[in-house]
Design an enzyme around this catalytic site. Structure first.
Site, short mmCIF file in Angstrom:
data_model
loop_
_atom_site.label_atom_id
_atom_site.label_comp_id
_atom_site.label_asym_id
_atom_site.label_seq_id
_atom_site.Cartn_x
_atom_site.Cartn_y
_atom_site.Cartn_z
N LEU A 143 0.86 -1.17 0.00
CA LEU A 143 0.00 0.00 0.00
C LEU A 143 0.90 1.23 0.00
O LEU A 143 1.96 1.22 0.65
CB LEU A 143 -0.90 0.04 1.25
CG LEU A 143 -2.11 -0.88 1.33
CD1 LEU A 143 -2.83 -0.66 2.66
CD2 LEU A 143 -3.08 -0.64 0.17
N ASP A 144 0.50 2.28 -0.70
CA ASP A 144 1.27 3.52 -0.65
C ASP A 144 1.37 4.02 0.78
O ASP A 144 0.47 3.79 1.60
CB ASP A 144 0.60 4.60 -1.51
CG ASP A 144 0.62 4.28 -3.00
OD1 ASP A 144 1.41 3.41 -3.41
OD2 ASP A 144 -0.16 4.92 -3.73
N ARG A 145 2.45 4.74 1.07
CA ARG A 145 2.64 5.30 2.40
C ARG A 145 1.45 6.15 2.83
O ARG A 145 1.00 6.09 3.98
CB ARG A 145 3.92 6.15 2.41
CG ARG A 145 4.26 6.78 3.75
CD ARG A 145 5.50 7.66 3.59
NE ARG A 145 5.89 8.23 4.87
CZ ARG A 145 5.39 9.35 5.39
NH1 ARG A 145 4.45 10.01 4.71
NH2 ARG A 145 5.81 9.80 6.56
#
Length: 332
Positions: A143-145
């Site tokens: 997942l993106d930050r």
């Protein structure tokens, strides 16, 4: 696999959780705090042995191998490393589901899934420190930050490989062998279509600063997102995004290309709108992995897991729907 001792020789039997891994990668995971250069030195000097024989650092361990690990010299922790360790231990990761093969957590926004690229630690490092008894724990996807929500991890190597195969297949509109991943996303603008399939190929590139970005390009990799309208206001729309492929930044780039940037997106968004949103109370990107359906990697039963909207995002939606919030208007 037996836990590594820093003070005595360990002989351990390789199980399915370790089978298939490179020798050096396994030693890096097991010998926490030992400099990589020292790990390579002890392997190349013959102090690490597999089935009584010397082994190359690139050797792929097999189930049933007997691994000899000598005492390891642990590097002294710096103040910065000690602070990072404390942050890892304090990171709150609500568990949504867990069994002997699988762990599903609700990742908060602002935390990377793993350390590196400027991040001192991530979800996987925190979980390993919080669960020192865990024999195996690896990320099944990313997942993106800036994105919050559902994150899957494998607790067995066989389960992890099954999850990797599932995610490589991509979404197939509910096919029994694939993952059905859904996100809730708030965009700037009035989205009119109840349902829209977006098929726009994506390609990665680097900025002059070295930062990785993604854009729509004819020569890119195929990317397919299905958007469904959930609610609409004068200046914003709440969508559900279903991933049929899993490209980097797929939802964010598709929406920005269509003229509906994700609210709060600092990479692809409307930067002036983001500053106004921060003053109104939205201080993060409004993208949340809220639901997933998939076959269990061990027994194949269909799993369905949800993660509720974080409180900050739910509060902002309430603000949009409040009559006094004239800057945003009413929902329609």
């Amino acid at each position: 696999m037996t836990e590594i001792s820093k003070n005595s020789v360990i002989h351990t039997l390789i199980t399915e959780n370790e089978g298939g891994q490179r020798l050096d990668n396994l030693l890096f995971k097991q010998c926490k705090g030992v400099p990589k250069s020292h790990v390579y030195t002890v392997v190349r000097s013959g102090q690490v042995r597999v089935n009584g024989r010397r082994a190359d650092v690139a050797y792929r361990l097999q189930v049933g191998d007997v691994l000899r690990i000598p005492p390891m010299r642990v590097a002294a922790a710096s103040p910065a490393q000690a602070a990072t360790s404390g942050a890892e231990m304090k990171l709150r990761l609500p568990v949504l589901y867990e069994d002997e093969a699988l762990l599903i957590v609700d990742k908060p926004a602002g935390v990377a899934v793993h350390g590196g690229s400027g991040e001192s630690f991530g979800v996987i490092e925190a979980l390993r420190r919080q669960r020192p008894q865990a024999r195996f724990l690896e990320l099944a996807h990313r997942l993106d930050r800036e994105t919050s929500g559902i994150l899957l991890l494998g607790k067995k190597r066989s389960a992890l490989l099954a999850l990797h195969r599932m995610f490589r297949e991509g979404g197939q509109g509910g096919a029994s062998g694939a993952a059905d991943k859904r996100y809730q996303v708030l965009v700037c603008g009035r989205w009119l279509e109840p349902l829209r399939h977006v098929r726009l190929p994506l390609v990665k590139f680097l900025l002059s600063s070295g930062e990785r970005r993604v854009r729509v390009a004819d020569d890119g990799r195929a990317a397919h997102t299905v958007f469904r309208l959930l609610a609409r206001w004068d200046r914003f729309s709440l969508l559900e995004a279903e991933l049929r492929t899993g490209r980097t930044h797929q939802i964010r780039v598709h929406l920005a290309h269509l003229g509906f940037p994700v609210a709060g997106d600092e990479k692809y968004g409307d930067f002036a709108a983001n500053r106004a949103l921060a003053r109104e109370g939205l201080k993060r990107m409004f993208l949340h992995a809220w639901q997933i359906g998939f076959p269990h990697p061990v027994d194949g039963r269909r799993m369905a897991v949800q993660a509720p909207l974080p409180a900050a995002l739910a509060r902002f939606l309430e603000l949009l729907s409040t009559p006094e919030s004239l800057a945003y208007g009413r929902s329609v």
